[in-house]
Design a protein around this motif. Structure first.
Motif, PDB file in Angstrom:
ATOM      1  N   UNK A 136      64.068 -34.026  97.105  1.00  0.00           N
ATOM      2  CA  UNK A 136      63.541 -35.070  97.974  1.00  0.00           C
ATOM      3  C   UNK A 136      62.028 -35.149  97.844  1.00  0.00           C
ATOM      4  N   UNK A 137      61.519 -36.344  97.832  1.00  0.00           N
ATOM      5  CA  UNK A 137      60.093 -36.581  97.703  1.00  0.00           C
ATOM      6  C   UNK A 137      59.517 -36.887  99.092  1.00  0.00           C
ATOM      7  N   UNK A 138      59.518 -35.859  99.966  1.00  0.00           N
ATOM      8  CA  UNK A 138      59.039 -36.024 101.331  1.00  0.00           C
ATOM      9  C   UNK A 138      57.973 -34.975 101.622  1.00  0.00           C
ATOM     10  N   UNK A 139      57.237 -35.192 102.685  1.00  0.00           N
ATOM     11  CA  UNK A 139      56.153 -34.291 103.061  1.00  0.00           C
ATOM     12  C   UNK A 139      56.707 -32.949 103.538  1.00  0.00           C
ATOM     13  N   UNK A 140      55.976 -31.880 103.231  1.00  0.00           N
ATOM     14  CA  UNK A 140      56.305 -30.548 103.741  1.00  0.00           C
ATOM     15  C   UNK A 140      55.369 -30.259 104.902  1.00  0.00           C
ATOM     16  N   UNK A 141      55.942 -29.868 106.024  1.00  0.00           N
ATOM     17  CA  UNK A 141      55.163 -29.526 107.208  1.00  0.00           C
ATOM     18  C   UNK A 141      55.309 -28.043 107.477  1.00  0.00           C
ATOM     19  N   UNK A 142      54.222 -27.415 107.924  1.00  0.00           N
ATOM     20  CA  UNK A 142      54.265 -25.999 108.225  1.00  0.00           C
ATOM     21  C   UNK A 142      53.475 -25.755 109.499  1.00  0.00           C
ATOM     22  N   UNK A 143      54.124 -25.177 110.480  1.00  0.00           N
ATOM     23  CA  UNK A 143      53.483 -24.854 111.746  1.00  0.00           C
ATOM     24  C   UNK A 143      54.547 -24.468 112.752  1.00  0.00           C
ATOM     25  N   UNK A 144      54.121 -24.073 113.948  1.00  0.00           N
ATOM     26  CA  UNK A 144      55.100 -23.743 114.983  1.00  0.00           C
ATOM     27  C   UNK A 144      55.996 -24.948 115.281  1.00  0.00           C
ATOM     28  N   UNK A 145      57.244 -24.689 115.630  1.00  0.00           N
ATOM     29  CA  UNK A 145      58.206 -25.773 115.847  1.00  0.00           C
ATOM     30  C   UNK A 145      57.722 -26.781 116.887  1.00  0.00           C
ATOM     31  N   UNK A 146      57.024 -26.306 117.925  1.00  0.00           N
ATOM     32  CA  UNK A 146      56.552 -27.242 118.958  1.00  0.00           C
ATOM     33  C   UNK A 146      55.378 -28.100 118.500  1.00  0.00           C
ATOM     34  N   UNK A 147      54.843 -27.853 117.305  1.00  0.00           N
ATOM     35  CA  UNK A 147      53.727 -28.651 116.795  1.00  0.00           C
ATOM     36  C   UNK A 147      54.169 -29.667 115.736  1.00  0.00           C
ATOM     37  N   UNK A 148      55.439 -29.663 115.358  1.00  0.00           N
ATOM     38  CA  UNK A 148      55.915 -30.495 114.247  1.00  0.00           C
ATOM     39  C   UNK A 148      55.691 -31.985 114.505  1.00  0.00           C
ATOM     40  N   UNK A 149      56.031 -32.476 115.685  1.00  0.00           N
ATOM     41  CA  UNK A 149      55.843 -33.909 115.962  1.00  0.00           C
ATOM     42  C   UNK A 149      54.372 -34.295 115.875  1.00  0.00           C
ATOM     43  N   UNK A 150      53.493 -33.451 116.375  1.00  0.00           N
ATOM     44  CA  UNK A 150      52.059 -33.727 116.288  1.00  0.00           C
ATOM     45  C   UNK A 150      51.598 -33.699 114.825  1.00  0.00           C
ATOM     46  N   UNK A 151      52.108 -32.763 114.050  1.00  0.00           N
ATOM     47  CA  UNK A 151      51.750 -32.698 112.630  1.00  0.00           C
ATOM     48  C   UNK A 151      52.187 -33.957 111.889  1.00  0.00           C
ATOM     49  N   UNK A 152      53.338 -34.480 112.235  1.00  0.00           N
ATOM     50  CA  UNK A 152      53.792 -35.727 111.613  1.00  0.00           C
ATOM     51  C   UNK A 152      52.812 -36.851 111.932  1.00  0.00           C
ATOM     52  N   UNK A 205      65.978 -37.914 106.118  1.00  0.00           N
ATOM     53  CA  UNK A 205      64.919 -36.946 106.386  1.00  0.00           C
ATOM     54  C   UNK A 205      63.540 -37.556 106.174  1.00  0.00           C
ATOM     55  N   UNK A 206      62.589 -37.147 107.020  1.00  0.00           N
ATOM     56  CA  UNK A 206      61.204 -37.601 106.856  1.00  0.00           C
ATOM     57  C   UNK A 206      60.278 -36.448 106.504  1.00  0.00           C
ATOM     58  N   UNK A 207      60.725 -35.210 106.745  1.00  0.00           N
ATOM     59  CA  UNK A 207      59.870 -34.064 106.445  1.00  0.00           C
ATOM     60  C   UNK A 207      60.708 -32.814 106.227  1.00  0.00           C
ATOM     61  N   UNK A 208      60.196 -31.965 105.340  1.00  0.00           N
ATOM     62  CA  UNK A 208      60.760 -30.639 105.131  1.00  0.00           C
ATOM     63  C   UNK A 208      59.882 -29.690 105.929  1.00  0.00           C
ATOM     64  N   UNK A 209      60.474 -28.939 106.841  1.00  0.00           N
ATOM     65  CA  UNK A 209      59.657 -28.034 107.649  1.00  0.00           C
ATOM     66  C   UNK A 209      59.858 -26.579 107.228  1.00  0.00           C
ATOM     67  N   UNK A 210      60.341 -26.393 106.012  1.00  0.00           N
ATOM     68  CA  UNK A 210      60.494 -25.042 105.477  1.00  0.00           C
ATOM     69  C   UNK A 210      61.851 -24.456 105.793  1.00  0.00           C
ATOM     70  N   UNK A 211      62.155 -23.368 105.090  1.00  0.00           N
ATOM     71  CA  UNK A 211      63.413 -22.650 105.294  1.00  0.00           C
ATOM     72  C   UNK A 211      64.620 -23.582 105.168  1.00  0.00           C
ATOM     73  N   UNK A 212      64.540 -24.601 104.278  1.00  0.00           N
ATOM     74  CA  UNK A 212      65.615 -25.573 104.060  1.00  0.00           C
ATOM     75  C   UNK A 212      66.004 -26.324 105.334  1.00  0.00           C
ATOM     76  N   UNK A 213      65.035 -26.516 106.222  1.00  0.00           N
ATOM     77  CA  UNK A 213      65.245 -27.289 107.441  1.00  0.00           C
ATOM     78  C   UNK A 213      64.489 -28.603 107.300  1.00  0.00           C
ATOM     79  N   UNK A 214      65.157 -29.692 107.675  1.00  0.00           N
ATOM     80  CA  UNK A 214      64.577 -31.019 107.565  1.00  0.00           C
ATOM     81  C   UNK A 214      64.526 -31.693 108.934  1.00  0.00           C
TER      82      UNK A 214
END
Length: 165
Positions: free
Chosen positions: A65-81, A39-48
């Motif tokens: 896990x010591x990884x970044x938490x991302x929060x946003x619409x699913x279609x924005x996750x790659x851009x947020x990374x 995993x490279x990111x936790x996107x909330x709701x126990x989804x990685x």
């Protein structure tokens, strides 16, 4: 007795398993190769999000896990990374790590580092604002100022707002 049917797809979706490969010959012992997701990111709701770009939702208990938490619409996750990685390259100069990054209100980006400092950016001017952050970091490193910064807002055209504690 009752037999519970489990789909192989569910096993992979609900676990850290990425692949299982077996090899068996009559003249050799059984060989089993198991690969886990990374995993490279936790996107909330126990989804990685994994290194391969797959979303997984593992069940059960596992180590923190010591990884970044991302929060946003699913279609924005790659851009947020990608944007969080750009911010991380700037914060490396201060030995800080981005621990969360989120998209709020379609244009506001909010990040937090492991020292507790929050960063606010506008999405459309993000790269220009990152340059201002880099200038500020250089200024801070040269000044030797030890005050802890709680909040930096880069959304102003030619200025930043800084709150020290």
């Amino acid at each position: 007795a009752s037999v519970k049917k489990i789909s192989l797809e569910t096993v992979f979706e609900d676990s850290w398993l990425s692949s299982v490969k077996t090899d068996y010959s009559l003249d050799r012992p059984l060989s089993v190769e198991i690969k886990e997701h990374h995993p490279i990111a936790n996107i909330g709701r126990d989804v990685y999000l994994t290194q391969r770009g797959k979303f997984i939702n593992p069940k059960g208990q596992f180590k923190e896990l010591n990884i970044i938490s991302l929060n946003g619409p699913e279609d924005s996750i790659n851009n947020l990374i990608n944007l969080s990685r750009e911010l991380q390259t700037k914060l490396n100069k201060l030995d800080l790590r981005v621990i969360s990054f989120e998209l709020k209100n379609k244009d506001q980006l909010k990040a937090k580092d492991d020292s507790g400092t929050e960063y606010i950016f506008s999405k459309k001017e993000f790269r220009v604002q990152l340059e201002r952050l880099e200038d500020y970091i250089s200024f801070e490193l040269n000044s030797g100022n030890g005050n802890h910064i709680r909040y930096i807002d880069f959304r102003y055209n030619n200025a930043i707002a800084v709150y020290h504690s």
